[in-house]
Design an enzyme around this catalytic site. Structure first.
Site, PDB file in Angstrom:
ATOM      1  N   HIS A   1       0.830  -1.219   0.000  1.00  0.00           N
ATOM      2  CA  HIS A   1       0.000   0.000   0.000  1.00  0.00           C
ATOM      3  C   HIS A   1       0.860   1.263   0.000  1.00  0.00           C
ATOM      4  CE1 HIS A   1      -3.959  -1.992   0.787  1.00  0.00           C
ATOM      5  NE2 HIS A   1      -3.189  -2.901   1.328  1.00  0.00           N
TER       6      HIS A   1
ATOM      7  N   ASN B   1     -10.331  -2.544   2.591  1.00  0.00           N
ATOM      8  CA  ASN B   1     -10.045  -2.538   1.151  1.00  0.00           C
ATOM      9  C   ASN B   1     -11.311  -2.208   0.376  1.00  0.00           C
ATOM     10  OD1 ASN B   1      -7.340  -3.192   1.317  1.00  0.00           O
ATOM     11  ND2 ASN B   1      -7.621  -5.361   0.907  1.00  0.00           N
TER      12      ASN B   1
ATOM     13  N   TYR C   1       0.681  -4.236  11.917  1.00  0.00           N
ATOM     14  CA  TYR C   1       0.623  -2.799  11.621  1.00  0.00           C
ATOM     15  C   TYR C   1       1.407  -1.973  12.622  1.00  0.00           C
ATOM     16  CZ  TYR C   1      -2.752  -3.938   8.030  1.00  0.00           C
ATOM     17  OH  TYR C   1      -3.343  -4.452   6.911  1.00  0.00           O
TER      18      TYR C   1
HETATM   19 FE1  HDE Z   1      -2.579  -4.775   5.325  1.00  0.00          FE
HETATM   20  N1  HDE Z   1      -0.736  -4.047   5.806  1.00  0.00           N
HETATM   21  N2  HDE Z   1      -1.975  -6.641   5.841  1.00  0.00           N
HETATM   22  N3  HDE Z   1      -4.362  -5.581   4.709  1.00  0.00           N
HETATM   23  N4  HDE Z   1      -3.169  -2.993   4.726  1.00  0.00           N
HETATM   24  C1  HDE Z   1      -0.350  -2.769   5.690  1.00  0.00           C
HETATM   25  O1  HDE Z   1       0.763  -1.561   7.373  1.00  0.00           O
HETATM   26  C2  HDE Z   1      -0.879  -6.913   6.561  1.00  0.00           C
HETATM   27  C3  HDE Z   1      -4.757  -6.875   4.835  1.00  0.00           C
HETATM   28  C4  HDE Z   1      -4.423  -2.634   4.339  1.00  0.00           C
HETATM   29  O2  HDE Z   1      -3.210   3.529   4.166  1.00  0.00           O
HETATM   30  C5  HDE Z   1       0.963  -2.501   6.350  1.00  0.00           C
HETATM   31  O3  HDE Z   1       1.099   0.628   7.799  1.00  0.00           O
HETATM   32  C6  HDE Z   1      -0.852  -8.300   6.915  1.00  0.00           C
HETATM   33  C7  HDE Z   1      -6.179  -6.992   4.690  1.00  0.00           C
HETATM   34  C8  HDE Z   1      -4.460  -1.242   4.014  1.00  0.00           C
HETATM   35  O4  HDE Z   1      -1.457   3.352   5.465  1.00  0.00           O
HETATM   36  C9  HDE Z   1       1.335  -3.852   6.951  1.00  0.00           C
HETATM   37  C10 HDE Z   1      -1.980  -8.854   6.368  1.00  0.00           C
HETATM   38  C11 HDE Z   1      -6.625  -5.720   4.472  1.00  0.00           C
HETATM   39  C12 HDE Z   1      -3.172  -0.770   4.246  1.00  0.00           C
HETATM   40  C13 HDE Z   1       0.177  -4.716   6.522  1.00  0.00           C
HETATM   41  C14 HDE Z   1      -2.690  -7.800   5.698  1.00  0.00           C
HETATM   42  C15 HDE Z   1      -5.472  -4.861   4.478  1.00  0.00           C
HETATM   43  C16 HDE Z   1      -2.401  -1.883   4.711  1.00  0.00           C
HETATM   44  C17 HDE Z   1       1.990  -1.847   5.453  1.00  0.00           C
HETATM   45  C18 HDE Z   1      -2.433 -10.292   6.401  1.00  0.00           C
HETATM   46  C19 HDE Z   1      -8.057  -5.265   4.215  1.00  0.00           C
HETATM   47  C20 HDE Z   1      -2.667   0.634   4.029  1.00  0.00           C
HETATM   48  C21 HDE Z   1       2.075  -0.408   5.923  1.00  0.00           C
HETATM   49  C22 HDE Z   1      -2.524 -10.825   7.719  1.00  0.00           C
HETATM   50  C23 HDE Z   1      -8.941  -5.500   5.322  1.00  0.00           C
HETATM   51  C24 HDE Z   1      -2.816   1.463   5.245  1.00  0.00           C
HETATM   52  C25 HDE Z   1       1.272  -0.341   7.102  1.00  0.00           C
HETATM   53  C26 HDE Z   1      -2.469   2.898   4.934  1.00  0.00           C
HETATM   54  C27 HDE Z   1      -1.072  -1.799   5.100  1.00  0.00           C
HETATM   55  C28 HDE Z   1       0.094  -5.993   6.883  1.00  0.00           C
HETATM   56  C29 HDE Z   1      -3.896  -8.011   5.002  1.00  0.00           C
HETATM   57  C30 HDE Z   1      -5.593  -3.453   4.241  1.00  0.00           C
HETATM   58  C31 HDE Z   1       2.677  -4.424   6.569  1.00  0.00           C
HETATM   59  C32 HDE Z   1       0.249  -8.980   7.699  1.00  0.00           C
HETATM   60  C33 HDE Z   1      -7.013  -8.270   4.789  1.00  0.00           C
HETATM   61  C34 HDE Z   1      -5.649  -0.454   3.525  1.00  0.00           C
HETATM   62  O5  HDE Z   1       1.388  -3.801   8.345  1.00  0.00           O
END
Ligand code: HDE
Length: 695
Positions: free
Chosen positions: A83, A156, A370
């Protein structure tokens, strides 16, 4: 600030030598504040470094130069690991219906209260500088600064995810990101490693179906739905739990681009969605979403034909309706991109009392990730002190020190229990966050995937069969495009096998487009159920007929009729559209002698940037433009993208006669203004099969 220096002034290129008593350029006077170093020392000359003589070496002693360069050298922070590409805006949330029956969280019980918030939209795979319009999932994160602490709704634009267990996330992301040996492709899933992972992880197919659909190509951020995906819990005053899945429903409705548009916009304006957000907000055309919840009990969940703890499953809106309880309005673009959009840190673990988590194993991984990722990205454990991340309610704790500590605690007591300072903060059981007292079953510890997670095909099938024929054609065509970029034959073949389980017709169409034979379908782990279709998962089928927040491009040139241009401009604006004037040059002189400034030159604004186009030009301009490839593409592309076109007689005679634009119901003369305005509210999708080889 406007600077009033004439840059043609040759004196600017001269070398004012402070040491020799000359007065350097760009000096503060009147109301302009002094430029200083970080230490507050006023800088005398910001154009020239300290040198030993006019042509001599630069001196290490120059602390002004060193400080400036040193800070510049460290301007970048690591981009988000996923992202990375994103845009954001400030706004406000207002609750319209109380959920007091289900939760104690004030944000969901105090009707009419305005809560400030910050929302960031993003793509997933591309890096920070990548384009806005790849085929990708979009992030939809909202930080609500509630009076009981921040609530981060990190979702999302699709209601499900690729995987069921957090342990697979690094693999999914490594597979979709640029391949590690070659460093490409950027912001694209159309490559071998992604499809290799997908084919070997059938749980991904539901999200893959959405990814191949028009939902992956949003027309603007304001035209996207948002979903929290996981089930959360609402807790009432007695600690009773109700499951909740939340939704953001755009007031503008769901609208998408076509793939060909998205590809071309990627070149013409990589900031397409970001610019749209910036312009919309600055014009007062504020994007809005309704906030809705699906609420259900454990007993109701037990009756679903899927497990709601599995993040690859949506709960059909027909099964559990979305109850609208609030509204979000984005009304202020950030003042500084880095300080706000880049430094904002969302964490799904940030919830106020009255909201809690379900046992979704994907969510549980996220509750760790996160917080952890910010340590690298924002440099330490004090990122909550950055203004965009800080709560707007009172906060106090005993944490101390660490990189970038901004607070100066004036106490000797940063521990508990303590008896030296009775006024120091203490926990408050009555008001504080409490977890749901969930009875735990006495299962066996192990690396287990629940059997209730085994059905990987029923919901992808439901998704495909719920689409209108043109949407199904887009999905099949997207599969063919993506797999057409996959060089490893067995990877393509494996995908076709899964598609048979989803829908044999889809598999057949993709195989035909690729010129491949269909393999045997893999044996499903669980019986495939034919679920009832759900209209809510469509895109084109549910796109409203509206001009609101859409963009009309009007091509004009020297001698164009001012009255005619204004007629179109006014009618489009009255219907809620925005208008951009496009011309061969940056300025044009209209028929009444007025000189106008075009928003764009035609060479810089292909018609993919507009939802409908108008051409009002004089014969001599038309004749010249008929020799220009950009102009010819302007019309051909508008036609191929099923858009409304209004043409003047000169356009007809000199340009339309040269291009493959057929005069159907959506290609109309400018005298039929009302017809054009009505057409511009939608697209003529029936045109598409005539101009594109859809699978
Ligand atoms: Fe994320 N995801 N994600 N994700 N995600 C990040 O956190 C992660 C997942 C989502 O505008 C990271 O600050 C794991 C689902 C958004 O700053 C990180 C797993 C959904 C954003 C991370 C998922 C998301 C992130 C990278 C599986 C929808 C942007 C930077 C267990 C519900 C936030 C950060 C923003 C960002 C990890 C799966 C949505 C690495 C480990 C499911 C919108 O922490």
């Amino acid at each position: 600030m406007k600077n009033n220096i004439d840059h043609s002034d040759p004196a600017l290129n001269m070398n004012p030598s402070v040491g020799n008593g000359g007065e350097p350029q760009f000096q503060a006077d009147g109301d302009v504040p002094n430029l200083t170093t970080q230490q507050g020392v006023v800088i005398s000359d910001n154009q020239n470094s300290l040198k030993a003589g006019p042509r001599g070496p630069t001196l290490l002693e120059d602390f002004v130069l060193r400080e400036k360069i040193n800070h510049f050298d460290h301007e970048r922070i690591p981009e988000r690991v996923v992202h990375a590409r994103g845009s954001a805006a400030h706004g406000v949330f207002e609750l319209t219906e109380s959920l007091a029956q289900y939760t104690t969280a004030k944000i969901l019980t105090e009707v009419g209260k305005q809560t400030p918030l910050f929302t960031r939209f993003s793509t997933v795979a591309g890096n920070k500088g990548s384009k806005d319009t790849p085929r990708d999932v979009r992030g939809f994160s909202v930080k609500m600064y509630t009076e009981e602490g921040n609530w981060d709704l990190v979702g999302n634009n699709m209601p499900i995810f690729f995987i069921q267990d957090a342990i697979k996330f690094p693999d999914l992301i490594h597979a979709v990101k640029p391949e590690p040996d070659r460093g490409f492709p950027q912001a694209a899933s159309a490559h071998d490693t992604f499809w290799d992972f997908v084919g070997l992880s059938p749980e991904t197919f539901h999200n893959v179906m959405w990814l191949m659909s028009d939902r992956a190509l949003p027309r603007s951020f304001g035209m996207m739905e948002g979903f929290g995906i996981h089930s959360y819990r609402l807790l009432d005053k007695d600690g009773k739990s109700t499951f909740m899945r939340y939704h953001w429903k755009p007031v503008l409705g769901v609208q998408s681009l076509t793939w060909d548009e998205a590809v071309k916009i990627g070149g013409a304006d990589p900031d397409f969605n970001r610019r749209d957000l910036f312009e919309a907000i600055n014009m007062g055309d504020f994007p809005e979403w309704e906030f809705g919840v699906q609420l259900f009990t454990e007993e109701e969940a037990n009756e679903f034909p899927f497990d709601h703890l599995d993040a690859t499953k949506l709960i059909p809106e027909e099964l559990v309706p979305v109850k609208i309880v609030g509204k979000m309005t984005l009304n202020r673009y950030p003042d500084n991109f880095f300080a706000e959009t880049e430094q904002v840190a969302f964490c799904p673990s940030h919830v106020p009392p009255g909201i809690d988590f379900s046992n979704d194993p994907l969510l549980h991984g996220r509750l760790f990730s996160y917080l952890d990722t910010q340590l690298t990205r924002l440099g330490g454990p004090n990122f909550a002190q950055i203004p965009i991340n800080a709560p707007k309610c009172p906060f106090a704790n005993n944490q101390q020190d660490g990189y970038m500590q901004m607070a100066v605690p004036k106490t000797r007591v940063l521990y508990e229990p303590q008896s030296l300072e009775p006024t120091r903060p203490r926990a408050n059981f009555k008001q504080g966050f409490k977890s749901f007292a969930e009875p735990m079953d006495d299962g066996v510890k192990g690396r287990i995937r629940s059997e209730s997670f085994a059905d990987h095909y029923s919901q992808p099938r439901m998704f495909f069969r719920s689409q209108t024929p043109i949407e199904q054609a887009h999905i099949a065509t997207a599969f063919a495009f993506e797999l057409g970029k996959v060089d490893t034959a067995h990877v393509r073949t494996r995908i076709l096998g899964h598609l048979i389980n989803i829908d044999p017709d889809l598999a057949d169409r993709v195989a035909t487009a690729l010129g491949m034979a269909l393999p045997e379908a893999p044996t499903p782990l669980a019986p495939i159920i034919d679920m009832p279709p759900s209209k809510a998962v469509q895109t084109i089928g549910i796109t409203p007929k509206s001009l609101k927040s859409r963009m009309i491009g009007i091509l004009v040139g020297d001698g164009s009729s001012k009255a005619e241009i204004e007629k179109f401009e006014n009618a489009a604006k009255a219907a809620g559209a925005r208008v951009k004037i496009v011309a061969p040059s940056k300025e044009a002189v209209l028929d009444d002698g007025t000189r106008i400034q075009a928003d764009e030159r035609v060479a810089g604004a292909p018609s993919v940037l507009f939802d409908a186009v108008v051409s009002i030009i004089m014969p001599d301009v038309a004749k010249k433009l008929a020799m220009d490839g950009n102009t010819l593409d302007w019309f051909t592309d508008a036609f191929n993208h099923c858009k409304a076109i209004a043409y003047c007689p000169a356009t007809d005679e000199f340009i339309l006669s040269k291009v493959a634009v057929k005069k159907d119901d959506f290609v109309t003369p400018i005298k039929e203004l009302d017809t054009f305005i009505d057409n511009a509210k939608t697209r003529l999708w029936e045109r598409e099969p005539q101009v594109r080889d859809l699978a």
